[in-house]
Design a protein around this motif. Structure first.
Motif: not given
Length: 587
Positions: A47-53, A383-391
Motif C-alpha cells: 500500500e501507499m499512504t499520503m497524508g497532510v498534517a 503504512t497509514s498509521e505510520h503517516v499519521n504518527l509522523a504527522g
C-alpha cells in the motif's frame, strides 16, 4: 561577483533539508512557499499512504471559527474522494478501494488516504487540487450535516458523555476549545463557507503544513513531482506563529467527581482527566507519562498484575494526548462485575503509591520500555498509521521528537519518572467521573468510595431540623457523603465548618458524649474559645462540632478541620438559619 549573484538568484525555488535524526529511508524537503514534505521509502509494502498534517487544531479556533478545522478536514476528504472517483475506475466499482481518514485535536489536523503506489500521480494531484482551492458551499453543507449527526451519536455514547462531563470541569471556560465538532444550522452554510475560506488562507496553507508519503515509491521521483506541482500553492496570507493565541487555560483549583447515571451503561466504568505537561513546556515529563501508560499495559509489570489480579479490573489504561500547547491525561478503569466499589478503591490506593519501588525500579521500567517500543514499531509497520504518527509528532513538537523517540524512551530513569508522577499526578487536581445505571448504583455500594462532589468546598451546605443537629432529610446524608469524598480527593485542603443557628432556637445543648469526645482532642481550638463550655454547647457550635465529629469518623484528619459558630437574628424565618456551611482555610 555579479555572475555569482545572478546564478544564486536563478537557482530553483526549492530546498532539500538534511535531517540528522531521520532514518535512512526517510527524506525531508521544503520549497519556497514554506511547504514541507516527508517521503518514507518502503519497497516491502503493497500500500501507499499520503497524508497532510497542519499545525492547527481546535485550540487555535476563535469563537467565530469554532468547528472550522473539522469542517475543513471533512471538506478536504470530500474533494479528494471526488477526484479519486473520477480518476480511478476501481474506486467507482469498489468504495473501499481507498481508505480515507481525518483526525482533529487541540493543536493539529490530519487527513490521509491509503491506496496503491501506481496511483502516485493521482494522489499528488488530488491533494494539491483539494488543498489549493477553498472548500465549496456544497462540501461545507455536507460537513455540517456530518458534524450534527456525529454529535447526536456521541450524545448517546456513554464514553463520550462521561468524558465531556469531566472535561467541562477540567477546562472550565475554555472547554469549548476542546470540542472538535459543533452543531450547525445549514442556513448559515454560505456565510460559514466564506469565513472558512479566509481561515484556510490564513492557517491551513503551505507554511503550516507537512505532506507525508509512505510506500513503494522513489523519493527522487516523488520530490520532482512535488516541487513542480506544489510550488503553485498560494502562500499563507498571515504568519501563523505570530497570530495564534497564547494558552489561556486556568489551573483546576480542586479535584472533583461527577456521576452520569445512564441506563445505557452495561458495565460501569470510571474516567479521570488531568491537565498534563505539553511537549513545549516539559518534553521529558511528557515522555515519562507515556512510559507510565506502557507500565500499566505491559503484562509482566507489577503495576499491571496488581491492577488486574488484586484490584479485579477488567480493563485499565492511561492515555496521553501529546500536545504542544495543551495536553490532557485520561485514565480509564472498568472493574470486573460485582467488584465495582472495591475495584475502584484499590485502583485509587495503587495510583497514590506509583512512586514506590515495587512499581518503579529498573526491571519494571525495562519491561515498560520494551512494551512501548514494540507498540511504536507496530504503528510504524502499518503504512497509514505510520503517516499519521509522523504527522502528529511534527505538528505537536517536531520530527526530531518522532525520530529520536526510541532513544529518548530508553534514556528515561526512575528518578525522572518519580518527578513526573509526583508533579503531574500526585500534586495535580483531577476531574473524575463514573458512568453507571440507576439500579447498579443503588446495589453496588459504590457511594462509599465514589459519589458526585461539588466543584469547590463552598458548594457544601447541610440543613438541620429546628433546635437540633439532626439532618432535615436523607438527602443531607448524601450531601455529607459527597463532602467526605471531596475532602478525600483533595487531601491538602483544610476546611472551616461554620455552624449557624437562629437566636429564636434553643441556645444551649447538653450532650455528655460530645463533651467527652471534645476532651479527647489535643489542643483543639474553637473560635472563639468561649463558645465551648464545660457541659453545654451553643447550638451553632454544636452543629459545627456534630459535622466535625462525623468527618473524623469518616476518616478525615482532625488537624484539617476548623470549627466556628454563628448566631443570627436578622432573618424572620428561622429555617433559613439552621445549617452548616463550609469554606476553605488558607494555610
Amino acid at each position: 561577483m555579479k555572475k555569482i549573484v545572478l546564478i544564486f538568484l536563478l537557482c530553483p525555488v526549492f530546498i532539500v533539508f538534511s535531517q540528522d535524526y531521520l532514518a535512512k529511508n526517510e527524506y525531508y524537503y521544503g520549497i519556497a512557499n514554506r511547504l514541507n514534505m516527508l517521503v518514507i521509502e518502503e519497497p516491502a509494502v503493497e500500500e501507499m499512504t499520503m497524508g497532510v498534517a497542519f499545525k492547527i487544531g481546535t485550540f487555535h479556533e476563535s469563537t467565530l471559527q469554532h468547528g472550522f478545522c473539522y469542517l475543513f478536514s471533512q471538506g478536504l476528504i470530500q474533494e479528494i474522494t471526488n477526484i479519486l472517483k473520477y480518476r480511478v475506475l476501481e474506486f467507482e466499482k469498489n468504495p473501499d478501494f481507498f481508505k480515507i481518514s481525518a483526525a482533529v485535536s487541540a493543536d493539529r489536523t490530519l487527513v490521509s488516504v491509503t491506496g496503491q503506489p501506481k496511483h502516485l500521480d493521482v494522489f499528488l494531484n488530488a491533494f494539491y487540487t483539494a488543498l489549493s482551492n477553498p472548500v465549496s458551499e456544497a462540501e461545507t453543507r455536507a460537513a455540517m450535516r456530518k458534524s450534527n449527526t456525529e454529535l447526536l451519536v456521541q450524545s448517546t455514547d456513554t464514553f463520550y458523555r462521561l468524558r465531556n462531563l469531566i472535561e467541562q470541569h477540567l477546562w472550565t471556560s475554555e472547554y469549548h476549545k476542546r470540542s472538535i465538532m459543533v452543531e450547525w444550522n445549514e442556513d448559515d452554510a454560505a456565510d460559514v463557507t466564506a469565513r472558512l475560506a479566509e481561515f484556510q488562507l490564513q492557517y491551513l496553507c503551505p507554511r503550516n503544513s507537512l505532506l507525508i508519503l509512505k510506500g513503494n515509491v522513489r523519493q527522487n521521483v516523488v520530490y520532482n513531482k512535488f516541487k513542480d506541482l506544489y510550488i503553485n500553492w498560494q502562500r499563507c496570507i498571515l504568519n501563523p506563529y505570530s497570530k495564534f493565541p497564547s494558552p489561556s487555560y486556568k489551573m483546576l483549583l480542586n479535584s472533583c467527581q461527577v456521576k452520569d447515571v445512564n441506563e445505557q451503561t452495561n458495565q460501569p466504568f470510571f474516567l479521570s482527566a488531568y491537565q498534563a505537561p505539553t511537549t513545549f513546556e516539559d518534553r521529558k515529563a511528557n515522555l515519562c507519562l507515556l512510559l507510565l501508560s506502557a507500565l500499566m499495559k505491559a503484562p509482566g509489570t507489577q503495576l499491571h498484575s496488581i491492577l488486574k489480579d488484586s484490584c479485579r479490573l477488567a480493563s485499565f489504561y492511561l492515555e496521553n494526548e501529546i500536545g504542544k500547547h495543551i495536553n490532557q491525561l485520561l485514565i480509564g478503569v472498568t472493574p470486573e462485575p460485582g467488584h465495582l466499589a472495591e475495584g475502584y478503591a484499590c485502583f485509587r490506593h495503587v495510583f497514590s503509591k506509583l512512586t514506590d519501588s515495587i512499581y518503579l525500579n529498573e526491571n519494571e521500567l525495562a519491561l515498560a520500555k520494551e512494551q512501548m517500543i514494540q507498540d511504536f514499531r507496530k504503528i510504524k509497520s502499518n503504512t497509514s498509521e505510520h503517516v499519521n504518527l509522523a504527522g502528529k509528532y511534527w505538528a505537536s513538537y517536531s520530527l526530531n521528537y518522532y525520530s529520536t523517540f526510541e532513544d529518548s524512551i530508553n534514556a528515561i530513569t526512575t528518578v525522572q519518572m518519580e518527578k513526573a508522577i509526583t508533579k503531574y499526578l500526585n500534586e495535580k487536581h483531577s476531574a473524575n467521573g463514573l458512568s453507571i445505571g440507576q439500579e447498579v448504583s443503588k446495589s453496588s455500594g459504590v457511594e462509599k468510595v465514589f459519589s458526585a462532589t461539588g466543584v469547590t468546598i463552598r458548594d457544601y451546605r447541610l440543613n438541620f431540623l429546628e433546635n437540633t443537629a439532626k439532618f432535615t432529610s436523607a438527602a443531607e446524608d448524601s450531601v455529607f457523603n459527597s463532602l467526605v469524598q471531596f475532602l478525600k480527593i483533595n487531601p491538602k485542603l483544610n476546611v472551616k465548618v461554620n455552624g449557624v443557628a437562629h437566636k429564636s432556637e434553643l441556645t444551649q445543648i447538653t450532650d455528655k458524649a460530645m463533651v467527652e469526645w471534645v476532651r479527647t482532642l489535643d489542643n483543639y481550638i474553637l473560635n472563639p474559645p468561649s463558645l465551648l463550655t464545660k457541659k453545654k454547647f451553643r447550638l451553632d457550635v454544636y452543629r459545627s462540632l456534630t459535622i466535625i465529629k462525623k468527618l473524623t469518623e469518616a476518616g478525615i484528619e482532625i488537624d484539617r478541620i476548623f470549627g466556628t459558630g454563628q448566631l443570627r437574628k436578622e432573618s424572620k424565618d428561622a429555617k433559613k438559619s439552621q445549617f452548616v456551611y463550609c469554606s476553605q482555610m488558607v494555610s
